[in-house]
Design an enzyme around this catalytic site. Structure first.
Site, PDB file in Angstrom:
ATOM      1  N   ARG A  89      -0.362   8.818  -0.263  1.00 49.07           N
ATOM      2  CA  ARG A  89       0.926   9.396  -0.630  1.00 49.07           C
ATOM      3  C   ARG A  89       0.733  10.834  -1.100  1.00 49.07           C
ATOM      4  O   ARG A  89      -0.292  11.166  -1.687  1.00 49.07           O
ATOM      5  CB  ARG A  89       1.581   8.589  -1.751  1.00 49.07           C
ATOM      6  CG  ARG A  89       2.180   7.256  -1.294  1.00 49.07           C
ATOM      7  CD  ARG A  89       2.855   6.510  -2.440  1.00 49.07           C
ATOM      8  NE  ARG A  89       1.896   6.074  -3.435  1.00 49.07           N
ATOM      9  CZ  ARG A  89       1.651   6.658  -4.583  1.00 49.07           C
ATOM     10  NH1 ARG A  89       2.353   7.730  -4.938  1.00 49.07           N
ATOM     11  NH2 ARG A  89       0.756   6.199  -5.412  1.00 49.07           N
ATOM     12  N   TYR A 235       1.477   7.943   6.991  1.00 48.54           N
ATOM     13  CA  TYR A 235       0.731   7.029   6.136  1.00 48.54           C
ATOM     14  C   TYR A 235       1.599   6.227   5.163  1.00 48.54           C
ATOM     15  O   TYR A 235       2.445   6.782   4.474  1.00 48.54           O
ATOM     16  CB  TYR A 235      -0.319   7.806   5.319  1.00 48.54           C
ATOM     17  CG  TYR A 235      -1.369   6.882   4.750  1.00 48.54           C
ATOM     18  CD1 TYR A 235      -2.485   6.541   5.499  1.00 48.54           C
ATOM     19  CD2 TYR A 235      -1.223   6.301   3.495  1.00 48.54           C
ATOM     20  CE1 TYR A 235      -3.432   5.660   5.016  1.00 48.54           C
ATOM     21  CE2 TYR A 235      -2.158   5.416   3.004  1.00 48.54           C
ATOM     22  CZ  TYR A 235      -3.264   5.106   3.765  1.00 48.54           C
ATOM     23  OH  TYR A 235      -4.190   4.229   3.278  1.00 48.54           O
ATOM     24  N   LYS A 244       7.879   2.286  -1.025  1.00 50.35           N
ATOM     25  CA  LYS A 244       8.040   3.054  -2.260  1.00 50.35           C
ATOM     26  C   LYS A 244       9.364   3.825  -2.277  1.00 50.35           C
ATOM     27  O   LYS A 244      10.031   3.923  -3.310  1.00 50.35           O
ATOM     28  CB  LYS A 244       6.851   3.998  -2.478  1.00 50.35           C
ATOM     29  CG  LYS A 244       5.519   3.254  -2.641  1.00 50.35           C
ATOM     30  CD  LYS A 244       5.584   2.294  -3.776  1.00 50.35           C
ATOM     31  CE  LYS A 244       4.516   1.246  -3.916  1.00 50.35           C
ATOM     32  NZ  LYS A 244       3.139   1.543  -3.936  1.00 50.35           N
ATOM     33  N   HIS A 264       7.366  -1.465 -10.019  1.00 49.23           N
ATOM     34  CA  HIS A 264       6.066  -1.462  -9.319  1.00 49.23           C
ATOM     35  C   HIS A 264       5.211  -2.606  -9.895  1.00 49.23           C
ATOM     36  O   HIS A 264       4.259  -2.375 -10.635  1.00 49.23           O
ATOM     37  CB  HIS A 264       5.396  -0.105  -9.555  1.00 49.23           C
ATOM     38  CG  HIS A 264       4.206   0.170  -8.677  1.00 49.23           C
ATOM     39  ND1 HIS A 264       3.275   1.136  -8.980  1.00 49.23           N
ATOM     40  CD2 HIS A 264       3.800  -0.391  -7.504  1.00 49.23           C
ATOM     41  CE1 HIS A 264       2.341   1.167  -8.030  1.00 49.23           C
ATOM     42  NE2 HIS A 264       2.637   0.257  -7.136  1.00 49.23           N
ATOM     43  N   CYS A 288      -4.987  -0.174  -9.275  1.00 51.53           N
ATOM     44  CA  CYS A 288      -5.453  -0.639 -10.586  1.00 51.53           C
ATOM     45  C   CYS A 288      -5.413  -2.157 -10.735  1.00 51.53           C
ATOM     46  O   CYS A 288      -5.464  -2.678 -11.843  1.00 51.53           O
ATOM     47  CB  CYS A 288      -4.647   0.017 -11.703  1.00 51.53           C
ATOM     48  SG  CYS A 288      -5.005   1.769 -11.874  1.00 51.53           S
ATOM     49  N   ASP A 311       3.066  -5.999  -5.109  1.00 53.16           N
ATOM     50  CA  ASP A 311       3.291  -4.566  -5.346  1.00 53.16           C
ATOM     51  C   ASP A 311       4.647  -4.226  -5.959  1.00 53.16           C
ATOM     52  O   ASP A 311       4.734  -3.314  -6.758  1.00 53.16           O
ATOM     53  CB  ASP A 311       3.127  -3.800  -4.028  1.00 53.16           C
ATOM     54  CG  ASP A 311       2.884  -2.298  -4.240  1.00 53.16           C
ATOM     55  OD1 ASP A 311       2.017  -1.957  -5.058  1.00 53.16           O
ATOM     56  OD2 ASP A 311       3.561  -1.484  -3.591  1.00 53.16           O
ATOM     57  N   ARG A 402      -6.757   0.693   3.807  1.00 54.73           N
ATOM     58  CA  ARG A 402      -5.872  -0.445   3.495  1.00 54.73           C
ATOM     59  C   ARG A 402      -5.818  -1.458   4.616  1.00 54.73           C
ATOM     60  O   ARG A 402      -6.076  -1.154   5.771  1.00 54.73           O
ATOM     61  CB  ARG A 402      -4.455   0.076   3.234  1.00 54.73           C
ATOM     62  CG  ARG A 402      -4.400   1.106   2.087  1.00 54.73           C
ATOM     63  CD  ARG A 402      -3.340   0.824   1.098  1.00 54.73           C
ATOM     64  NE  ARG A 402      -3.485   1.652  -0.095  1.00 54.73           N
ATOM     65  CZ  ARG A 402      -3.067   1.272  -1.291  1.00 54.73           C
ATOM     66  NH1 ARG A 402      -2.497   0.096  -1.460  1.00 54.73           N
ATOM     67  NH2 ARG A 402      -3.205   2.051  -2.336  1.00 54.73           N
TER      68      ARG A 402
HETATM   69  P1  GTP Z   1      -1.835  -0.465  -4.960  1.00 51.37           P
HETATM   70  O1  GTP Z   1      -1.743  -1.272  -3.719  1.00 51.37           O
HETATM   71  O2  GTP Z   1      -2.319   0.932  -4.716  1.00 51.37           O
HETATM   72  O3  GTP Z   1      -0.571  -0.447  -5.756  1.00 51.37           O
HETATM   73  O4  GTP Z   1      -3.061  -1.073  -5.847  1.00 51.37           O
HETATM   74  P2  GTP Z   1      -3.229  -2.426  -6.686  1.00 51.37           P
HETATM   75  O5  GTP Z   1      -2.669  -2.234  -8.051  1.00 51.37           O
HETATM   76  O6  GTP Z   1      -2.738  -3.584  -5.916  1.00 51.37           O
HETATM   77  O7  GTP Z   1      -4.828  -2.505  -6.850  1.00 51.37           O
HETATM   78  P3  GTP Z   1      -5.890  -3.542  -6.241  1.00 51.37           P
HETATM   79  O8  GTP Z   1      -5.676  -4.942  -6.719  1.00 51.37           O
HETATM   80  O9  GTP Z   1      -5.955  -3.340  -4.781  1.00 51.37           O
HETATM   81  O10 GTP Z   1      -7.246  -3.036  -6.910  1.00 51.37           O
HETATM   82  C1  GTP Z   1      -7.738  -1.744  -6.705  1.00 51.37           C
HETATM   83  C2  GTP Z   1      -9.174  -1.631  -7.132  1.00 51.37           C
HETATM   84  O11 GTP Z   1      -9.357  -2.137  -8.460  1.00 51.37           O
HETATM   85  C3  GTP Z   1     -10.123  -2.431  -6.237  1.00 51.37           C
HETATM   86  O12 GTP Z   1     -11.252  -1.639  -5.946  1.00 51.37           O
HETATM   87  C4  GTP Z   1     -10.512  -3.604  -7.087  1.00 51.37           C
HETATM   88  O13 GTP Z   1     -11.783  -4.066  -6.758  1.00 51.37           O
HETATM   89  C5  GTP Z   1     -10.425  -3.061  -8.519  1.00 51.37           C
HETATM   90  N1  GTP Z   1     -10.096  -4.152  -9.489  1.00 51.37           N
HETATM   91  C6  GTP Z   1      -9.051  -4.995  -9.383  1.00 51.37           C
HETATM   92  N2  GTP Z   1      -9.053  -5.914 -10.402  1.00 51.37           N
HETATM   93  C7  GTP Z   1     -10.126  -5.607 -11.167  1.00 51.37           C
HETATM   94  C8  GTP Z   1     -10.666  -6.168 -12.379  1.00 51.37           C
HETATM   95  O14 GTP Z   1     -10.164  -7.133 -12.946  1.00 51.37           O
HETATM   96  N3  GTP Z   1     -11.780  -5.576 -12.887  1.00 51.37           N
HETATM   97  C9  GTP Z   1     -12.370  -4.484 -12.285  1.00 51.37           C
HETATM   98  N4  GTP Z   1     -13.451  -3.960 -12.855  1.00 51.37           N
HETATM   99  N5  GTP Z   1     -11.885  -3.929 -11.142  1.00 51.37           N
HETATM  100  C10 GTP Z   1     -10.784  -4.481 -10.591  1.00 51.37           C
HETATM  101  C1  SPV Z   2       0.524   2.584  -3.955  1.00 52.90           C
HETATM  102  O1  SPV Z   2       0.041   3.712  -3.856  1.00 52.90           O
HETATM  103  O2  SPV Z   2       0.983   2.148  -5.043  1.00 52.90           O
HETATM  104  C2  SPV Z   2       0.547   1.701  -2.775  1.00 52.90           C
HETATM  105  C3  SPV Z   2       0.157   2.273  -1.478  1.00 52.90           C
HETATM  106  O3  SPV Z   2       0.918   0.551  -2.894  1.00 52.90           O
HETATM  107  S1  SPV Z   2       1.456   3.144  -0.704  1.00 52.90           S
HETATM  108  O4  SPV Z   2       2.188   2.196   0.140  1.00 52.90           O
HETATM  109  O5  SPV Z   2       0.835   4.188   0.132  1.00 52.90           O
HETATM  110  O6  SPV Z   2       2.327   3.697  -1.695  1.00 52.90           O
HETATM  111 MN    MN Z   3       1.459   0.069  -5.133  1.00 46.74          MN
END
Ligand code: GTP
Ligand code: SPV
Ligand code: MN
Length: 617
Positions: A89, A235, A244, A264, A288, A311, A402
């Protein structure tokens, strides 16, 4: 043809070929498509019906133009490599366009660059569209995608129409939203005045490889017209406009108007060892941990987790005063790096069929790989198409690479995930990446304190947007890039949710990412996070398992189940360093003053005073 998006349009629809008659669209959607055709002047218009043969056609178009290649190791999986300048983004090019700046930007920042609302006035918006869109699809196909955010026809759902010149977008929208004939049918029957109009172009004259125009990228939202206009990027969050742009930025505006919440947040169902099922929503910033928590495999015996969404959550109090949530999406657009059998086996069980991978690496046998997936991938083709082996110094997969996967392939998808009335939410979690100072879990003292916790969230920056250094950024409610209106008004809206006849969910702040002096995570995370949820659920039952701290309520000694975890430094995990927190309070004060000013509800100042006096007591 008069005005569309404020600029002159010229080409009549009669000059293009059309896949199926536009009468399948509702009158307003049809008028929007006709205006878009006049503006963009495509050679052909394809109205997406959602059939399998259409999927084949889109896949073929993408292969012919070199946007995707097949991944023969799996069933119906594809790899897209983007332009290296179009990988995330772009917040700096994303704007909300309204008459009054104050509708978007809090008082303190009017006329200045705000961290909380990117504003563009209407004349600038009209010029930007007029400079980019006329004739932008000449000689190419415009895809028309009628889509529903949320179960088709649910009272909590909303509908939109996206027109795009990207087959990748059309194909991804089939996964991420509900599309096609059945949506158009409902659209014709329902009040269609609210259908969101989404115009997208990659902005590229050619179609070879990954079409985009990063120098001229703009993502614009006009809440007053229910309109989104996106140019120059193919993207994710820039181009799949239901996600979003609609579900959060326009969604938050609609939610405020109509008295609900567009957030979110992931939504998960959790069944405890007694068989008691509850639902939890959680807001963590991009990259995160939402997807990971939403699909978690709990390590505590007797617990079961099911996934509603990873999400976005749309939530509304029902007539019984229960907060009900739906996942407006139909798929997962999840971060690949870090996903493995150890960290997220459920995602691993979901993504190896009917999936589009973007910017991951490719193995020699036609599979995919990314950092953290397995130990020894051998020789790869990296996300840029170059040879890669373990001696390479750059990552094989882009950090924001992704997978795009249908949600119903998730083996633990919740039985209620498509229910029209949504699932009842018992607790809301806020969290972020805080390497120092912030405890594993803290419960808010009440709703307004919980709103303060959301308002004061901070997190280390990640690769999900264009930020490239690791700094601790303010990211209130994990919504900083997604607010569709003035953050001060957003806080007032959240505060106004609290009514005496409602079952207000309890609010918590969590942090899986605290580190020790050596930079090692203090908490194992992932499946072990169920130990925190276990305590959260006991608090939802009002059990006496907490102690008060200046920050809020934390587990009393021994109340967090750490059985079998081995060595865990719970003192370090829960310590509340006074100097750190006094500095944090100063940073919050500065943020409130500099970014929000007189739009900040007074209650937030009172909460900050309360925090400081508890710290100093
Ligand atoms: P978006 O799709 O961008 O909104 O991200 P998200 O909030 O769904 O994050 P996601 O669960 O994909 O995690 C992103 C990164 O954080 C990955 O590299 C995971 O491995 C790491 N991660 C997730 N949960 C944990 C946790 O409990 N501990 C640690 N140390 N890392 C974590
Ligand atoms: C985020 O950035 O929080 C995502 C990926 O879930 S995107 O769809 O590119 O916003
Ligand atoms: Mn997201």
């Amino acid at each position: 043809y008069t005005q569309i998006f404020g600029c002159r349009a010229s080409m009549p629809i009669s000059r293009v070929t059309v896949s199926q008659s536009l009468t399948c669209l509702s009158p307003k959607a049809r008028a929007f498509v006709e205006r878009s055709v006049a503006l963009c002047q495509p050679e052909h218009v394809h109205v997406c019906d959602g059939t399998d043969s259409e999927a084949d056609m889109l896949l073929k178009a993408m292969q012919d133009q070199g946007t995707i290649t097949p991944l023969p190791k799996y069933q119906n999986c594809w790899l897209a490599r983007t332009d290296p300048a179009d990988v995330a983004r772009v917040e700096s090019r994303t704007f909300i366009c309204t008459k009054r700046e104050r509708d978007v930007v809090p008082a303190a920042k009017l006329g200045k660059k705000s961290a909380l609302g990117n504003y563009m006035n209407i004349p600038t918006y009209e010029k930007a569209v007029g400079d980019r869109f006329p004739g932008c699809m000449r000689g190419r196909t415009m895809y028309v995608i009628a889509f529903s955010m949320g179960p088709v026809g649910s009272p909590l759902s909303k509908m939109g129409v996206e027109v795009t010149d990207s087959a990748y977008v059309a194909y991804s929208m089939r996964i991420m939203t509900r599309i096609g004939n059945r949506v158009m049918e409902v659209m014709r029957e329902k009040d269609e005045a609210k259908v969101v109009k989404c115009l997208h172009s990659t902005g590229s004259k050619g179609i070879a490889g990954w079409p985009c125009d990063p120098q001229r990228t703009l993502i614009l939202h006009r809440p007053s017209e229910n309109e989104i206009v996106s140019f120059g990027s193919g993207y994710g969050g820039n181009s799949l406009l239901g996600k979003k742009c609609f579900a959060l930025r326009l969604g938050s505006v609609l939610a405020r108007r109509e008295g609900w919440l567009a957030e979110h947040m992931l939504i998960l169902g959790i069944t405890d060892p007694e068989g008691n099922k509850r639902y939890i929503a959680a807001a963590f910033p991009s990259a995160c941990g939402k997807t990971n928590l939403a699909m978690m495999t709990p390590t505590l015996p007797g617990y079961k987790i099911e996934c509603v969404g990873d999400d976005i959550a749309w939530m509304k109090f029902d007539s019984d005063g229960v907060l009900r949530a739906i996942n407006p999406e139909n798929g997962f657009f999840g971060v690949a790096p870090g996903t493995s059998e150890e960290t997220n086996p459920i995602a691993m069980a979901s993504i190896f069929k009917n999936t589009v991978f973007t910017n991951v690496a490719e193995t020699e046998d036609g599979g995919v790989w990314w950092e953290g997936m397995t130990k020894d991938p051998g020789t790869l083709t990296d996300w840029k198409g170059e040879l890669w082996d373990s001696s390479s110094t750059t990552p094989a997969a882009h950090p924001n690479s992704r997978f795009c996967t249908p949600a119903n392939q998730c083996p633990i998808i919740d039985p209620e995930w498509e229910s029209d009335e949504g699932v009842p939410i018992s607790a809301i979690l806020f969290g972020g990446r805080r390497p120092t100072g912030v405890p594993l879990v803290v419960e808010a003292r009440n709703w307004r304190h919980g709103v303060f916790m959301g308002a004061t969230m901070r997190s280390e920056s990640t690769a999900a947007a264009e930020h490239n250094t690791k700094v601790i950024m303010h990211d209130p409610f994990a919504m900083r890039p997604f607010f569709g209106y003035n953050f001060g008004d957003y806080l007032k809206h959240w505060l106004s949710m609290n009514k005496s006849n409602r079952e207000m969910p309890k609010i918590f702040h969590v942090n899986w990412f605290r580190k020790d002096d050596q930079g090692k995570f203090l908490w194992p995370g992932y499946g072990e996070n169920c130990r925190v949820l276990d305590w959260v659920l006991r608090r939802c039952d009002n059990m006496n398992c907490f102690t008060e701290t200046p920050l809020g309520l934390v587990p009393s000694k021994g109340a967090l189940n750490t059985d079998g975890l081995g060595e865990i430094d719970t003192d370090a995990l829960f310590s509340i360093p006074k100097d750190f927190w006094l500095q944090e309070a100063d940073a919050i004060e500065k943020y409130f003053r500099d970014e929000v000013g007189s739009d900040l509800p007074n209650v937030m100042w009172e909460e900050l005073d309360g925090l400081r006096s508890r710290l100093l007591a």
